[in-house]
Structure formats: structure tokens, C-alpha cells
Design a protein around this motif. Structure first.
Motif, PDB file in Angstrom:
ATOM      1  N   ALA A  97       0.852  -1.199   0.000  1.00  0.00           N
ATOM      2  CA  ALA A  97       0.000   0.000   0.000  1.00  0.00           C
ATOM      3  C   ALA A  97       0.883   1.243   0.000  1.00  0.00           C
ATOM      4  CB  ALA A  97      -0.915  -0.002   1.222  1.00  0.00           C
ATOM      5  N   GLN A  98       0.430   2.252  -0.707  1.00  0.00           N
ATOM      6  CA  GLN A  98       1.149   3.521  -0.776  1.00  0.00           C
ATOM      7  C   GLN A  98       0.154   4.667  -0.604  1.00  0.00           C
ATOM      8  OE1 GLN A  98       3.059   3.618  -4.578  1.00  0.00           O
ATOM      9  NE2 GLN A  98       4.632   2.158  -3.991  1.00  0.00           N
ATOM     10  N   PHE A 142      -5.043   6.197  -0.725  1.00  0.00           N
ATOM     11  CA  PHE A 142      -4.116   5.081  -0.910  1.00  0.00           C
ATOM     12  C   PHE A 142      -4.246   4.511  -2.318  1.00  0.00           C
ATOM     13  CE2 PHE A 142      -4.607   5.061   3.686  1.00  0.00           C
ATOM     14  CZ  PHE A 142      -3.348   4.704   4.143  1.00  0.00           C
ATOM     15  N   ASN A 143      -3.247   3.733  -2.726  1.00  0.00           N
ATOM     16  CA  ASN A 143      -3.367   2.980  -3.969  1.00  0.00           C
ATOM     17  C   ASN A 143      -4.264   1.763  -3.724  1.00  0.00           C
ATOM     18  OD1 ASN A 143      -1.657   1.293  -2.498  1.00  0.00           O
ATOM     19  ND2 ASN A 143      -0.166   1.057  -4.120  1.00  0.00           N
ATOM     20  N   THR A 149      -6.731  -2.224  -0.526  1.00  0.00           N
ATOM     21  CA  THR A 149      -7.875  -3.142  -0.569  1.00  0.00           C
ATOM     22  C   THR A 149      -7.502  -4.487  -1.172  1.00  0.00           C
ATOM     23  OG1 THR A 149      -8.591  -2.190  -2.673  1.00  0.00           O
ATOM     24  CG2 THR A 149      -9.606  -1.323  -0.674  1.00  0.00           C
ATOM     25  N   GLU A 150      -6.774  -4.480  -2.281  1.00  0.00           N
ATOM     26  CA  GLU A 150      -6.458  -5.739  -2.966  1.00  0.00           C
ATOM     27  C   GLU A 150      -5.476  -6.601  -2.190  1.00  0.00           C
ATOM     28  OE1 GLU A 150      -5.293  -4.586  -6.922  1.00  0.00           O
ATOM     29  OE2 GLU A 150      -7.315  -3.888  -7.402  1.00  0.00           O
ATOM     30  N   GLY A 151      -4.574  -5.983  -1.435  1.00  0.00           N
ATOM     31  CA  GLY A 151      -3.606  -6.737  -0.646  1.00  0.00           C
ATOM     32  C   GLY A 151      -4.073  -7.030   0.768  1.00  0.00           C
ATOM     33  N   LEU A 177     -13.301  -1.684   2.774  1.00  0.00           N
ATOM     34  CA  LEU A 177     -12.012  -2.170   2.259  1.00  0.00           C
ATOM     35  C   LEU A 177     -12.201  -3.503   1.540  1.00  0.00           C
ATOM     36  CD1 LEU A 177      -9.464  -1.473   5.146  1.00  0.00           C
ATOM     37  CD2 LEU A 177      -9.920  -0.109   3.119  1.00  0.00           C
ATOM     38  N   ARG A 178     -12.834  -4.457   2.236  1.00  0.00           N
ATOM     39  CA  ARG A 178     -13.046  -5.782   1.666  1.00  0.00           C
ATOM     40  C   ARG A 178     -14.439  -6.317   1.982  1.00  0.00           C
ATOM     41  NH1 ARG A 178      -9.236  -8.285  -1.652  1.00  0.00           N
ATOM     42  NH2 ARG A 178      -9.924 -10.230  -0.748  1.00  0.00           N
ATOM     43  N   GLY A 179     -15.380  -5.426   2.272  1.00  0.00           N
ATOM     44  CA  GLY A 179     -16.759  -5.854   2.462  1.00  0.00           C
ATOM     45  C   GLY A 179     -17.279  -5.848   3.882  1.00  0.00           C
ATOM     46  N   GLY A 180     -16.480  -5.431   4.859  1.00  0.00           N
ATOM     47  CA  GLY A 180     -16.933  -5.534   6.233  1.00  0.00           C
ATOM     48  C   GLY A 180     -17.154  -4.240   6.987  1.00  0.00           C
ATOM     49  N   VAL A 181     -16.305  -3.250   6.820  1.00  0.00           N
ATOM     50  CA  VAL A 181     -16.370  -2.029   7.618  1.00  0.00           C
ATOM     51  C   VAL A 181     -16.797  -0.863   6.726  1.00  0.00           C
ATOM     52  CG1 VAL A 181     -15.067  -0.431   9.058  1.00  0.00           C
ATOM     53  CG2 VAL A 181     -14.596  -2.868   9.171  1.00  0.00           C
TER      54      VAL A 181
END
Length: 187
Positions: free
Chosen positions: A106-107, A123-124, A128-130, A171-175
């Protein structure tokens, strides 16, 4: 007004109330938020010449709490510059036994603070993907960002996480990250 219109208005009002209760409820169905533990007597950031002591928030090993780690950074000329450096340090991860909360790839693209005290951190896609996913892990990631910025900068009251310049719902479906979040030092 017709009976159908009155019924529709009452139904919408009822749904609004139920949604608000569900959103702000601390019932057993709500998620456990990460707790926070101070590693030592923490102080706000200190400056020594061009060096600053800052506090970063990482996950304590084997525990569901965020814990501080002190770090020294080169001070910038502006709050925004300092905040970007602090976020870069957070991405680098802990220098102790604490556990990282942000993927290493992440950057931080950009960061700015508006006049109402809301910081926007862009962020890049690697944030989310990582990310490994999971609601608890998302809470740790989001609140390590929010708490780190708010603790080090008293003028920052809320933080909005952006990805590639745009708002995200999670980020990935939760928060829920659609709105700026206030810090949560104790849960």
C-alpha cells in the motif's frame, strides 16, 4: 392527503428509525471493535529540531487491541507533509513485536485536511487488494489509520479513507468507510 401517501410516509419513517437503531446499536450482533492499550505514558508528538517523535498504532500480537509504537521521523514544513510521512511509517509496519495492519504494498498517494478537521487519505489499490479481509482485520486497518492521524494531529477530528482518489464503501466488504470516521482509542 390520500391514505396510501400517509402509509408510505409512515413506512419510510419506520424504516429510517429501524435503520438508525441498527446502525448505532451496540447489541450482541454488532462487531467487536479493536481495543486500544497504551504501551507507555504516551504524549503528543514532540519536536527536536527537525525530528519529531510520533505514535503509530499497530495490532498487539495475540490480542485484539491496537497498541502504540513511538517512532522518530524527519519533520516536514507543513502538517500535510508530516501526516504523509506518518502514514508512510504506518505502512512500513512496526519495529517491535506488534503486528502490521496495512499491506506493505500500500502507498499513500495524497493526504489533505479540510477546514472542518477531516483528513482525507488517498491510498493505492493495494490497501484493498492486498488486504487479507475479515471484519476484525478491516477494523484494525481502518482504526490504525484513523487513530494514528488523530492522535498525532489534534486538529484532525475525523479521517476519510480513499482509494485511487475515490470514496469506497468498505475495504473488503466488512467495515463501512463511506463517511469520515472519528478515532476510537478504547473499545
Amino acid at each position: 392527503m390520500s391514505l396510501a401517501k400517509v402509509a408510505a410516509i409512515l413506512m419510510a419513517f419506520l424504516l429510517l428509525i429501524v435503520g438508525a437503531i441498527a446502525f448505532w446499536s451496540d447489541s450482541p450482533m454488532s462487531l467487536r471493535r479493536p481495543a486500544f492499550r497504551r504501551a507507555s505514558e504516551a504524549t503528543r508528538p514532540r519536536s527536536q529540531g527537525s525530528r519529531k517523535t510520533i505514535m503509530l498504532f499497530f495490532l498487539a500480537q495475540g490480542q485484539n487491541i491496537l497498541q502504540e509504537e513511538a517512532r522518530e521521523i524527519e519533520g516536514g514544513t507543513t502538517t500535510t507533509e508530516d501526516a504523509k510521512r506518518i502514514m508512510q511509517e504506518l505502512v512500513r509496519g512496526p519495529e517491535s513485536e506488534l503486528k502490521a495492519t496495512i499491506p506493505l504494498a500500500a502507498q499513500v498517494h495524497n493526504l489533505f485536511v479540510d477546514s472542518s478537521g477531516t483528513a482525507y487519505v488517498d491510498f493505492n489499490r493495494e490497501l484493498t487488494e492486498g488486504h487479507p479481509g475479515g471484519v476484525q482485520e478491516e477494523l484494525y486497518t481502518v482504526f490504525s489509520i484513523v487513530d494514528t492521524l488523530a492522535f498525532n494531529f489534534p486538529q484532525i477530528k475525523r479521517v476519510q479513507v480513499l482509494i485511487e482518489g475515490g470514496e469506497i464503501s468498505t475495504l473488503r466488504g466488512g467495515v463501512n468507510t463511506r463517511m469520515p470516521l472519528a478515532p476510537r482509542y478504547a473499545f
